[in-house]
Design a protein around this motif. Structure first.
Motif, mmCIF file in Angstrom:
data_model
loop_
_atom_site.group_PDB
_atom_site.id
_atom_site.type_symbol
_atom_site.label_atom_id
_atom_site.label_comp_id
_atom_site.label_asym_id
_atom_site.label_seq_id
_atom_site.Cartn_x
_atom_site.Cartn_y
_atom_site.Cartn_z
ATOM 1 N N GLU A 2 0.840 -1.208 0.000
ATOM 2 C CA GLU A 2 0.000 0.000 0.000
ATOM 3 C C GLU A 2 0.874 1.256 0.000
ATOM 4 O OE1 GLU A 2 -3.937 1.858 0.374
ATOM 5 O OE2 GLU A 2 -3.274 -0.129 -0.239
ATOM 6 N N LEU A 71 -3.450 1.264 -3.754
ATOM 7 C CA LEU A 71 -3.957 2.449 -3.056
ATOM 8 C C LEU A 71 -5.462 2.283 -2.900
ATOM 9 C CD1 LEU A 71 -3.698 5.287 -1.842
ATOM 10 C CD2 LEU A 71 -4.017 6.201 -4.156
ATOM 11 N N ASP A 72 -5.930 2.277 -1.675
ATOM 12 C CA ASP A 72 -7.368 2.182 -1.390
ATOM 13 C C ASP A 72 -8.040 1.050 -2.148
ATOM 14 O OD1 ASP A 72 -7.169 4.377 0.324
ATOM 15 O OD2 ASP A 72 -7.625 5.802 -1.281
ATOM 16 N N LEU A 91 -12.429 7.205 -7.487
ATOM 17 C CA LEU A 91 -12.219 7.408 -6.048
ATOM 18 C C LEU A 91 -12.027 8.884 -5.687
ATOM 19 C CD1 LEU A 91 -9.819 4.442 -5.170
ATOM 20 C CD2 LEU A 91 -12.243 4.679 -4.572
#
Length: 147
Positions: A2, A71-72, A91
């Motif tokens: 991440e 990422l997310d 997002l």
């Protein structure tokens, strides 16, 4: 792995010293120029230093089957660039196109150096398929990317 936009990754953060990074990761296996070190992690981490302080963290693509940058919940590396950008826009991220990829004001960039071809992801891709593959992610504070 991440990414933390503008900050780095859990293993290496912008602003940390080389001593702190190397206490955590060990020395780079192939010492290169003093300003840039490549660490033997999965995926590979490339760290740019300003003196002995981390200025930029890059996460490489591990290729098929390896750990990728995320990422997310969005896999960033080893995917088609357009698909990654579309998911990041959904997002709420707003990219700016650059020479090698896209920069995001949150503090990261995704890029392709052209060393991968569309057939790496799509076995039916034509040899001249222009789709770019995200080969890496650079992470630094927004002002690094936005001038």
């Amino acid at each position: 792995m991440e990414i933390l936009p503008g900050k780095g990754v859990e293993l290496v953060r912008v602003g940390e010293t080389r001593d702190v990074v190397e206490a955590r990761l060990g020395p780079p296996p192939h010492p290169g120029i003093a300003a840039r070190s490549v660490y033997d992690t999965e995926p590979a981490l490339v760290v740019d230093y300003d003196g002995d302080v981390v200025e930029l963290v890059e996460v490489g693509s591990s290729g098929d089957g390896g750990e990728q940058a995320t990422l997310d919940g969005v896999q960033l590396t080893f995917r088609f660039m357009d698909d990654v950008v579309a998911e990041l826009v959904a997002l709420g991220h707003r990219p700016e196109r650059g020479d090698l990829g896209y920069t995001f004001p949150a503090g990261f960039t995704i890029f392709s150096t052209g060393s991968r071809s569309a057939s790496d992801l799509d076995p039916f891709a034509a040899p001249d398929d222009p789709r770019e593959i995200v080969e890496g992610v650079g992470i630094a504070p927004a002002e690094f990317w936005m001038g």
